[in-house]
Design a protein around this motif. Sequence first.
Motif, mmCIF file in Angstrom:
data_model
loop_
_atom_site.group_PDB
_atom_site.id
_atom_site.type_symbol
_atom_site.label_atom_id
_atom_site.label_comp_id
_atom_site.label_asym_id
_atom_site.label_seq_id
_atom_site.Cartn_x
_atom_site.Cartn_y
_atom_site.Cartn_z
ATOM 1 N N LEU A 1 0.838 -1.202 0.000
ATOM 2 C CA LEU A 1 0.000 0.000 0.000
ATOM 3 C C LEU A 1 0.869 1.246 0.000
ATOM 4 N N GLU A 2 0.367 2.281 -0.584
ATOM 5 C CA GLU A 2 1.060 3.555 -0.510
ATOM 6 C C GLU A 2 0.703 4.246 0.792
ATOM 7 N N MET A 3 0.716 3.483 1.841
ATOM 8 C CA MET A 3 0.402 4.028 3.153
ATOM 9 C C MET A 3 1.447 3.523 4.120
ATOM 10 N N THR A 4 1.982 4.391 4.876
ATOM 11 C CA THR A 4 2.996 4.004 5.846
ATOM 12 C C THR A 4 2.382 3.972 7.234
ATOM 13 N N ALA A 5 2.949 3.150 8.090
ATOM 14 C CA ALA A 5 2.477 3.058 9.470
ATOM 15 C C ALA A 5 3.373 3.892 10.348
ATOM 16 N N ARG A 6 2.786 4.675 11.155
ATOM 17 C CA ARG A 6 3.538 5.511 12.078
ATOM 18 C C ARG A 6 3.035 5.253 13.481
ATOM 19 N N SER A 7 3.984 5.034 14.340
ATOM 20 C CA SER A 7 3.622 4.703 15.714
ATOM 21 C C SER A 7 3.336 5.975 16.505
ATOM 22 N N LEU A 8 2.314 5.908 17.313
ATOM 23 C CA LEU A 8 1.972 7.021 18.196
ATOM 24 C C LEU A 8 2.089 6.535 19.633
ATOM 25 N N PRO A 9 2.618 7.363 20.503
ATOM 26 C CA PRO A 9 2.760 6.901 21.902
ATOM 27 C C PRO A 9 1.403 6.705 22.570
ATOM 28 N N GLN A 10 0.458 7.502 22.219
ATOM 29 C CA GLN A 10 -0.876 7.362 22.813
ATOM 30 C C GLN A 10 -1.884 7.985 21.856
ATOM 31 N N VAL A 11 -3.117 7.753 22.146
ATOM 32 C CA VAL A 11 -4.162 8.356 21.318
ATOM 33 C C VAL A 11 -4.134 9.865 21.549
ATOM 34 N N PRO A 12 -4.032 10.663 20.475
ATOM 35 C CA PRO A 12 -3.934 12.115 20.661
ATOM 36 C C PRO A 12 -5.184 12.683 21.327
ATOM 37 N N ASP A 13 -4.951 13.785 22.050
ATOM 38 C CA ASP A 13 -6.069 14.480 22.689
ATOM 39 C C ASP A 13 -6.780 15.419 21.728
ATOM 40 N N GLN A 14 -6.083 15.820 20.680
ATOM 41 C CA GLN A 14 -6.658 16.803 19.765
ATOM 42 C C GLN A 14 -6.718 16.214 18.368
ATOM 43 N N VAL A 15 -7.815 16.545 17.700
ATOM 44 C CA VAL A 15 -8.030 15.959 16.382
ATOM 45 C C VAL A 15 -7.015 16.492 15.379
ATOM 46 N N GLU A 16 -6.468 17.683 15.638
ATOM 47 C CA GLU A 16 -5.482 18.236 14.716
ATOM 48 C C GLU A 16 -4.245 17.347 14.628
ATOM 49 N N ASP A 17 -3.952 16.651 15.726
ATOM 50 C CA ASP A 17 -2.790 15.771 15.700
ATOM 51 C C ASP A 17 -3.012 14.551 14.826
ATOM 52 N N LEU A 18 -4.239 14.322 14.453
ATOM 53 C CA LEU A 18 -4.558 13.174 13.591
ATOM 54 C C LEU A 18 -4.719 13.582 12.133
ATOM 55 N N ALA A 19 -4.456 14.858 11.847
ATOM 56 C CA ALA A 19 -4.724 15.353 10.499
ATOM 57 C C ALA A 19 -3.856 14.669 9.456
ATOM 58 N N ALA A 20 -2.672 14.215 9.862
ATOM 59 C CA ALA A 20 -1.765 13.620 8.889
ATOM 60 C C ALA A 20 -2.115 12.169 8.581
#
Lengths: 308, 649
Positions: free
Chosen positions: B351-370
Amino acid sequence: MAGRITAEDGRVRVREALDWGSLGPLRLRSRAAAEGTYAGAHRSARKGAGIEFGGHREYVPGDDLRWLDRHSLLRHDRLLVRQFETETDRAVRLVVDATKSMGYRGKRAPGSKLAWSAVVAAALARVAISSGDPVGLTFIGGRHDARGAPVAGGRESLERILDELEGQRAEGDAFADARLLEQSLAHVARTSRRGSMIVLFSDLLDLPDRSVDAVAALGARGRVLCVVQVLDRDEVEFPFDESVRLKSLEGDVVVETDAEARVHYLARLAELEHAWRSALVARGARFVSLDTSSDPGRGVRRVVEAMR
Amino acid sequence: MSFVTALALAIAALVVAPVIAHRLRRKRAEPHPFAAARLVPATRPKARRRARLEDRTLFALRALSILALALLGASPLVRCTRLSMSRSGASLAIAIVLDDSMSMRAPSPDGRPRFAKAREGAQQIVASLHEGDAVAIVLAGAPARVALAATTDLGAARTALDQLEPSDRATDLDGAIATGGTLVGALPQVDRRVVVLSDLADGRPDGPPIGEGSAVPVWVAMPELAAPVDDCALLGADRAGVHVRVRFACSGVGAATGREVRVKSGDEVLGAAPLAPTLRGEVLVPAKPGPDGAEVFAELTGKDAVASDDRALVLIESGPSSIGFVADRGELSAATGGASVLEQALGALGLEMTARSLPQVPDQVEDLAAFAALVVDDPPGLTPEQRRAVTTFAERGGVVLLTLGARAASAPLGATVDPFVTRPFTWSREAPAGADVAAAAPVLGESALSLAEFSPRGRARIADEDAAEMDGVVRWSDGALLFGRRTRGRGELWLSTMPLSLDLSDLTLRPGFLALLDAFAAAARERAVPRRGEVGAPWKLAGAREVSWEGPGGKGEPARGPDGLTAAPSLVGVYKLRVDGASELRVAAPVAREVDTRPRAVAPAASALSHGGARATVDISWVVALVLLGLVACELVVRSLTARPAEEV
């Protein structure tokens, strides 16, 4: 009005233009005392053998003792002479502007301003002569061989005046040649006695600057001056509705204008009339403005009324 | 030229007659004697000015009348050429394929844009049609679209043509010709044709000749439009550290020679680099950062045939979409080390999609924009802020997979996993051996077999009501929900009752899990539109309720289709979308193949005059006669309006 007053050849038809019978009751009167030579119908500045009591004065040696007031002598022990009003004739000087501008005749006018002025002047002469007053005629401008008429009374004088008026043509440029006006006015001023009536007919449009002072000066020395401004109906109303080039009859003035200028023109005309009227009235003169579309007989009456 | 024609043209010399007449009339009026002229103010000669205007009007009318008379007399000589259809007598059914692609913005030999000439040709063709003829209009900008279905209302065709505007789309000539043939193929008219008005540059110069193999005869009506031109286009520009990576395409090597790419913020040049003399390439422009918040553009210097594709917005992130995951990397890593199984699985899917690890679920939706999707493996519950961020992310088009395990089941009070599961759930160490293969087969295919037994060491048990709200993708062999999905706003919520940890099962090592992950990624791709897309490709706004945008062509509204709202940008440039109150910035980039302006070959039959039509000469005598009549009428009106009243005598 008895029809057109200018013949086809431009000659002024003075004799045919008026109903002379209608002028019969008219008399030229003025409150100013006259200083005539002969007995007449006007109150004289001089006292003399009259009927109406005119006051007393101190007796001086030489006085006719018939007029010594004996009642005054007996009561006041003073010598007083009784005086009586006398009546004399009053010379009428008709001054007619015959420069080129007076030759203007609009489409609705019965004749030129000169012709209309001549008719009114003739009528005044008739009125004056029928009252026993002598009449003289002087032109401003006009034909070279027109000399006017000296002050004289009688039927012959009237005929001469009528001949002169009928034979006159509008010539000369008073604006360019100031001497035309000066010479005429100087002649009138020199030959008019105290109490004379001077009636000046002019359109006052093309006279030189300061003419108003020179004309008003005619009213000095107890003379009665009446200035009659004669205008054509076109000059009163400015009937032009579209672009037109206008050329003055005296002085080389050519203007290109149109109906929009009417307001300004009428304002300037009113200013001119006001200037003449105020200057003349301030010196005891009369000012009458008439236009040539009106009946000359009515014009005569206006002048007669103004003189009173 | 016959003697009569020359004589008629000689009449035009009489145009000087009104000039002479007017000059004679322009004499100044004679002065009018007026004694009081000295008192009359001179005014501007308004009346004379008016007269001059009137005179000029009359003069123009009379001069034109004479010229029209001369033309009328010489009308056998004077003819104009217009595009028209040849006809055998029977009524026609034609489909006009009008190319509105970006290459049609290039100027034609006479300087006018090709699209304007093509549209004018279409208007001439429609004007030559008769009552009973049918016409359809198809636009060849990709994807091919029907601008007007077949109709005998020629007025509607004229109106439709008047309203057409060029676009920056790619070219889909074959699709347009096929669509046109379909539109007129079923009409009762015997004589059916497809008229192509295009520069024939669809990026496939080696493709089969136009008109070959078409069931309906094709006529390439304006071959003069087909000529290669020099053009370079910026396909995209991305900020990569201190550089801006600019992708470009040119119609030829010569088009790129001597040109450079400048990165600018307003009028300030942040960096520049020469354009490589290749047909397609990438330029790495060293560019300092622009002012905060200011838009940075990459621009091509010099001029070419199409100016609209010489500028591109520099995006910060516009690479392949990413999938974020929140998980214990130790639990997701194999004992042999290396990347997590999730990353390896995404790599294995290609897939043309990469996996990126996050330490925790973000508190703000802006952090999920990418991210296009988010995987949360057995979280110890979600805080209210995290729940709000995840919910909003899903409602805006994100796809979230949540797995429930022992940690989630023992979450502290208040840390729930709403909105995935709203009711209490438990972790059970008892679990079936595997999934229901038969039920999973329609979704997972053959790989479903791999889930028959994956040695689970427990499973989460959720309330039946929560399970009922989910569409079951894969179920346990006992019928309980294993994987489920449901729509939330524009996005989707996925739920698994089995964690991804390798310590609890080998589910993530099974091909069936790859199939599940592929379906999950496909759902994410459907909803995640990259910030930059090709012009003409519709943006799917599934789940959105209210969408509006403002782009290079002004404001626009989305189209409502069976899959929800869609918006198709037709012009290259920056679009500011407002989706359910949220603002988005998207870029429509030119299509690389559209820069190739080499025309396709034309089949001989498609250019045959007898078959496709002919250029007719049209006698314009009647037009000249009408003009002459109108001029005479105008002169009468002007004269009556400007007539002066008779002068008094």
